[in-house]
Design a protein around this motif. Structure first.
Motif, PDB file in Angstrom:
ATOM      1  N   MET A  12      20.336  -1.188 -11.131  1.00  0.00           N
ATOM      2  CA  MET A  12      20.143   0.177 -10.190  1.00  0.00           C
ATOM      3  C   MET A  12      19.245   0.009  -9.135  1.00  0.00           C
ATOM      4  N   GLN A  13      19.499   0.414  -8.017  1.00  0.00           N
ATOM      5  CA  GLN A  13      18.688   0.277  -6.900  1.00  0.00           C
ATOM      6  C   GLN A  13      17.809   1.633  -6.907  1.00  0.00           C
ATOM      7  N   GLN A  14      16.447   1.268  -6.480  1.00  0.00           N
ATOM      8  CA  GLN A  14      15.577   2.446  -6.295  1.00  0.00           C
ATOM      9  C   GLN A  14      15.227   2.884  -4.986  1.00  0.00           C
ATOM     10  N   PHE A  15      15.174   4.243  -4.799  1.00  0.00           N
ATOM     11  CA  PHE A  15      14.972   4.515  -3.236  1.00  0.00           C
ATOM     12  C   PHE A  15      13.804   5.551  -3.727  1.00  0.00           C
ATOM     13  N   GLN A  16      12.729   5.178  -2.782  1.00  0.00           N
ATOM     14  CA  GLN A  16      11.431   5.838  -2.739  1.00  0.00           C
ATOM     15  C   GLN A  16      11.243   6.584  -1.604  1.00  0.00           C
ATOM     16  N   PHE A  17      11.312   8.044  -1.635  1.00  0.00           N
ATOM     17  CA  PHE A  17      11.057   8.811  -0.496  1.00  0.00           C
ATOM     18  C   PHE A  17       9.789   9.397  -0.256  1.00  0.00           C
ATOM     19  N   ASN A  18       8.993   8.590   0.746  1.00  0.00           N
ATOM     20  CA  ASN A  18       7.562   9.184   1.063  1.00  0.00           C
ATOM     21  C   ASN A  18       7.691  10.245   1.959  1.00  0.00           C
ATOM     22  N   ILE A  19       7.418  11.463   1.499  1.00  0.00           N
ATOM     23  CA  ILE A  19       7.513  12.741   2.252  1.00  0.00           C
ATOM     24  C   ILE A  19       6.395  13.446   2.278  1.00  0.00           C
ATOM     25  N   GLN A  20       6.167  14.191   3.361  1.00  0.00           N
ATOM     26  CA  GLN A  20       5.086  15.541   3.498  1.00  0.00           C
ATOM     27  C   GLN A  20       5.599  15.922   5.073  1.00  0.00           C
ATOM     28  N   ALA A  21       5.584  17.314   5.149  1.00  0.00           N
ATOM     29  CA  ALA A  21       5.971  18.013   6.264  1.00  0.00           C
ATOM     30  C   ALA A  21       4.619  18.106   7.261  1.00  0.00           C
ATOM     31  N   LYS A  22       3.570  18.232   6.516  1.00  0.00           N
ATOM     32  CA  LYS A  22       2.265  17.960   7.390  1.00  0.00           C
ATOM     33  C   LYS A  22       1.990  16.611   8.056  1.00  0.00           C
ATOM     34  N   GLY A  23       1.707  16.611   9.232  1.00  0.00           N
ATOM     35  CA  GLY A  23       1.593  15.234   9.937  1.00  0.00           C
ATOM     36  C   GLY A  23       0.277  14.866   9.760  1.00  0.00           C
ATOM     37  N   GLY A  24       0.079  13.550   9.794  1.00  0.00           N
ATOM     38  CA  GLY A  24      -1.438  12.874   9.668  1.00  0.00           C
ATOM     39  C   GLY A  24      -1.860  12.862   8.326  1.00  0.00           C
ATOM     40  N   THR A  25      -0.974  12.988   7.364  1.00  0.00           N
ATOM     41  CA  THR A  25      -1.453  12.864   6.098  1.00  0.00           C
ATOM     42  C   THR A  25      -1.607  11.695   5.367  1.00  0.00           C
ATOM     43  N   GLY A  26      -1.101  10.595   5.720  1.00  0.00           N
ATOM     44  CA  GLY A  26      -1.072   9.587   5.050  1.00  0.00           C
ATOM     45  C   GLY A  26       0.072   8.928   4.593  1.00  0.00           C
ATOM     46  N   LYS A  27       1.366   9.410   5.130  1.00  0.00           N
ATOM     47  CA  LYS A  27       2.570   8.950   4.649  1.00  0.00           C
ATOM     48  C   LYS A  27       2.727   7.356   5.172  1.00  0.00           C
ATOM     49  N   SER A  28       2.487   7.201   6.187  1.00  0.00           N
ATOM     50  CA  SER A  28       2.690   5.580   6.622  1.00  0.00           C
ATOM     51  C   SER A  28       1.588   4.815   6.141  1.00  0.00           C
ATOM     52  N   MET A  29       0.429   5.248   5.845  1.00  0.00           N
ATOM     53  CA  MET A  29      -0.698   4.549   5.073  1.00  0.00           C
ATOM     54  C   MET A  29      -0.043   4.185   3.565  1.00  0.00           C
ATOM     55  N   LEU A  30       0.384   5.011   2.996  1.00  0.00           N
ATOM     56  CA  LEU A  30       1.053   4.826   1.716  1.00  0.00           C
ATOM     57  C   LEU A  30       2.079   3.744   1.609  1.00  0.00           C
ATOM     58  N   THR A  31       2.791   3.867   2.769  1.00  0.00           N
ATOM     59  CA  THR A  31       4.200   2.753   2.897  1.00  0.00           C
ATOM     60  C   THR A  31       3.617   1.523   3.300  1.00  0.00           C
ATOM     61  N   TYR A  32       2.436   1.376   4.001  1.00  0.00           N
ATOM     62  CA  TYR A  32       1.812  -0.021   4.321  1.00  0.00           C
ATOM     63  C   TYR A  32       1.297  -0.495   2.935  1.00  0.00           C
ATOM     64  N   LEU A  33       0.528   0.444   2.161  1.00  0.00           N
ATOM     65  CA  LEU A  33       0.174  -0.142   0.984  1.00  0.00           C
ATOM     66  C   LEU A  33       1.541  -0.951  -0.013  1.00  0.00           C
ATOM     67  N   GLN A  34       2.278   0.091  -0.159  1.00  0.00           N
ATOM     68  CA  GLN A  34       3.736  -0.342  -0.847  1.00  0.00           C
ATOM     69  C   GLN A  34       4.188  -1.535  -0.424  1.00  0.00           C
ATOM     70  N   ALA A  35       4.260  -1.579   0.904  1.00  0.00           N
ATOM     71  CA  ALA A  35       4.654  -3.009   1.609  1.00  0.00           C
ATOM     72  C   ALA A  35       3.835  -4.239   1.400  1.00  0.00           C
ATOM     73  N   LEU A  36       2.473  -3.934   1.354  1.00  0.00           N
ATOM     74  CA  LEU A  36       1.725  -4.850   1.214  1.00  0.00           C
ATOM     75  C   LEU A  36       1.724  -5.342  -0.481  1.00  0.00           C
ATOM     76  N   LYS A  37       1.928  -4.492  -1.238  1.00  0.00           N
ATOM     77  CA  LYS A  37       2.017  -4.846  -2.522  1.00  0.00           C
ATOM     78  C   LYS A  37       3.407  -5.748  -3.088  1.00  0.00           C
ATOM     79  N   GLN A  38       4.220  -5.172  -2.103  1.00  0.00           N
ATOM     80  CA  GLN A  38       5.755  -5.995  -2.198  1.00  0.00           C
ATOM     81  C   GLN A  38       5.886  -7.067  -1.163  1.00  0.00           C
ATOM     82  N   GLN A  39       4.804  -7.625  -0.708  1.00  0.00           N
ATOM     83  CA  GLN A  39       4.979  -8.591   0.518  1.00  0.00           C
ATOM     84  C   GLN A  39       5.501  -9.785  -0.105  1.00  0.00           C
TER      85      GLN A  39
END
Length: 237
Positions: free
Chosen positions: A1-28
């Motif tokens: 079963m494939q996993q889809f992680q939705f990183n979400i937040q309507a307020k800009g500048g809260t760190g969604k892309s930082m979280l995605t970066y850390l997830q990518a680094l962990k899965q490098q």
């Protein structure tokens, strides 16, 4: 079963892309993980995930969810999810921009029910998880309002995690306590509370780390002390 992680937040500048970066680094080193930048506004993940780009097999893509009116297109969302599900990967990490995140609840309240969105998940033989990013300071109120909206619409159908951007809560530990208490009370709706982004930009090592993040560097770019700090960060998510 494939996993889809939705990183979400309507307020800009809260760190969604930082979280995605850390997830990518962990899965490098994991060629079974795939990352998507759905952010139509600032494209932070496109910049910060450079270390995944140009690889074979591919590990990164940019996709759009907005129509010519800058409105979230439900058909585009479903088509993109289907397209991703046809790829030979185990997990997908989706960085939703503020505009996309802001309009996501309307998809469930106006266009489709949450049950119908679950039917999409089941049809794809996948698991959808919502990761709601919460920042402190002036962003705290709009962030938590968005969290409440997601919980109300979701009603426990999809696994939902709270990701607390630690660096934004300096001097306000009571707000973190408030969040953790809320998570305990709403345990039927919140799967887990996790922390990320504990970086102090006033210190030289952390400034160096944040510079490497903005440049889209992989783990091999970090020096000894920096690498220890990053490994600690990755262990939390």
């Amino acid at each position: 079963m494939q996993q889809f992680q939705f990183n979400i937040q309507a307020k800009g500048g809260t760190g969604k892309s930082m979280l995605t970066y850390l997830q990518a680094l962990k899965q490098q080193g994991n060629d079974r993980a795939y990352f998507v930048d759905f952010d139509s506004s600032v494209k932070s993940s496109c910049q910060q995930l450079r270390f995944l780009q140009g690889r074979n097999p591919s590990r990164f893509a940019e996709m759009s969810l907005l129509d010519i009116r800058e409105k979230l297109d439900r058909q585009l969302l479903f088509e993109n999810l289907f397209q991703l599900s046809q790829k030979d990967y185990d997990s997908f990490y989706l960085d939703f921009g503020a505009p996309e995140s802001d309009q996501l609840p309307s998809l469930f309240s106006k266009d489709y029910t949450i049950g119908e969105f679950k039917a999409v998940q089941d049809e794809l033989n996948a698991k959808f998880t919502f990761n709601v990013v919460i920042a402190g300071g002036s962003a705290y109120a709009p962030c938590t309002q968005y969290l409440e909206k997601i919980i109300l619409l979701n009603r426990g159908v999809f696994e939902t995690n709270i990701y607390i951007n630690e660096s934004t809560f300096t001097g306000t530990p009571q707000l973190i306590k408030e969040l953790t208490t809320f998570g305990s009370v709403a345990e039927n709706h919140i799967n887990a509370i996790r922390f990320f982004g504990d970086f102090d930009s006033t210190t030289a090592p952390h400034r160096s780390i944040l510079q490497k993040v903005s440049e889209g560097k992989g783990m091999e770019a970090y020096q000894f002390v920096e690498k220890i700090k990053m490994q600690k960060e990755l262990s939390k998510i």
